[in-house]
Design a protein around this motif. Structure first.
Motif, PDB file in Angstrom:
ATOM      1  N   MET A 252       5.565   0.702  -0.151  1.00 26.77           N
ATOM      2  CA  MET A 252       6.504   1.724  -0.618  1.00 26.77           C
ATOM      3  C   MET A 252       7.210   1.262  -1.887  1.00 26.77           C
ATOM      4  SD  MET A 252       6.267   4.347   1.213  1.00 26.77           S
ATOM      5  CE  MET A 252       5.800   4.940   2.799  1.00 26.77           C
ATOM      6  N   LYS A 253       7.661   0.009  -1.906  1.00 24.99           N
ATOM      7  CA  LYS A 253       8.335  -0.512  -3.096  1.00 24.99           C
ATOM      8  C   LYS A 253       7.393  -0.539  -4.291  1.00 24.99           C
ATOM      9  CE  LYS A 253      11.872  -3.144  -0.714  1.00 24.99           C
ATOM     10  NZ  LYS A 253      12.446  -4.456  -0.417  1.00 24.99           N
ATOM     11  N   ASP A 254       6.148  -0.914  -4.053  1.00 26.18           N
ATOM     12  CA  ASP A 254       5.155  -0.920  -5.137  1.00 26.18           C
ATOM     13  C   ASP A 254       4.889   0.491  -5.653  1.00 26.18           C
ATOM     14  OD1 ASP A 254       4.959  -3.672  -4.935  1.00 26.18           O
ATOM     15  OD2 ASP A 254       3.068  -3.636  -3.801  1.00 26.18           O
ATOM     16  N   LEU A 255       4.813   1.465  -4.737  1.00 27.61           N
ATOM     17  CA  LEU A 255       4.593   2.856  -5.133  1.00 27.61           C
ATOM     18  C   LEU A 255       5.757   3.383  -5.972  1.00 27.61           C
ATOM     19  CD1 LEU A 255       3.135   4.386  -1.859  1.00 27.61           C
ATOM     20  CD2 LEU A 255       1.912   3.918  -3.978  1.00 27.61           C
ATOM     21  N   VAL A 256       6.954   3.046  -5.563  1.00 27.39           N
ATOM     22  CA  VAL A 256       8.135   3.485  -6.316  1.00 27.39           C
ATOM     23  C   VAL A 256       8.133   2.846  -7.705  1.00 27.39           C
ATOM     24  CG1 VAL A 256      10.662   3.356  -6.426  1.00 27.39           C
ATOM     25  CG2 VAL A 256       9.533   4.019  -4.299  1.00 27.39           C
ATOM     26  N   LYS A 257       7.762   1.582  -7.769  1.00 33.56           N
ATOM     27  CA  LYS A 257       7.701   0.890  -9.060  1.00 33.56           C
ATOM     28  C   LYS A 257       6.704   1.587  -9.990  1.00 33.56           C
ATOM     29  CE  LYS A 257       7.813  -3.754  -9.685  1.00 33.56           C
ATOM     30  NZ  LYS A 257       7.303  -5.140  -9.601  1.00 33.56           N
TER      31      LYS A 257
END
Length: 94
Positions: A46-51
């Motif tokens: 999720m954090k990677d997708l948001v980035k």
């Protein structure tokens, strides 16, 4: 891999849709949306997708809200009752 690609595409579609309705714009011109989910194993994804999303949408902040599964739907029900649902949230699909 196909499921991951579908999940990523769906996430970005939902975030974009949430941004176009019910924006919460701040003084700095950025819009913040809340994205709720329950799976701790997906936190890094999720954090990677948001980035990645923010590379193309720097004016949108995505606030991730991780809630343990056993509390997740109770929290969503309470948020719905109180008028404070997240802009985007995961639901169970059969």
């Amino acid at each position: 891999m196909k499921k991951l690609l579908i999940s990523v595409s769906l996430l970005l579609l939902m975030i974009t849709a949430a941004c176009s309705s019910g924006d919460k714009e701040h003084a700095d011109g950025k819009t913040t949306i809340k994205y709720a989910y329950w799976d701790k194993k997906q936190e890094k994804l999720m954090k990677d997708l948001v980035k990645e999303f923010n590379k193309e949408n720097p004016d949108i902040r995505v606030k991730l809200e991780l809630t343990p599964y056993d509390q997740y739907f109770t929290k969503l029900d309470a948020a719905a009752t109180g008028g404070s649902l997240p802009d985007v949230f995961l639901d169970e699909w059969s």
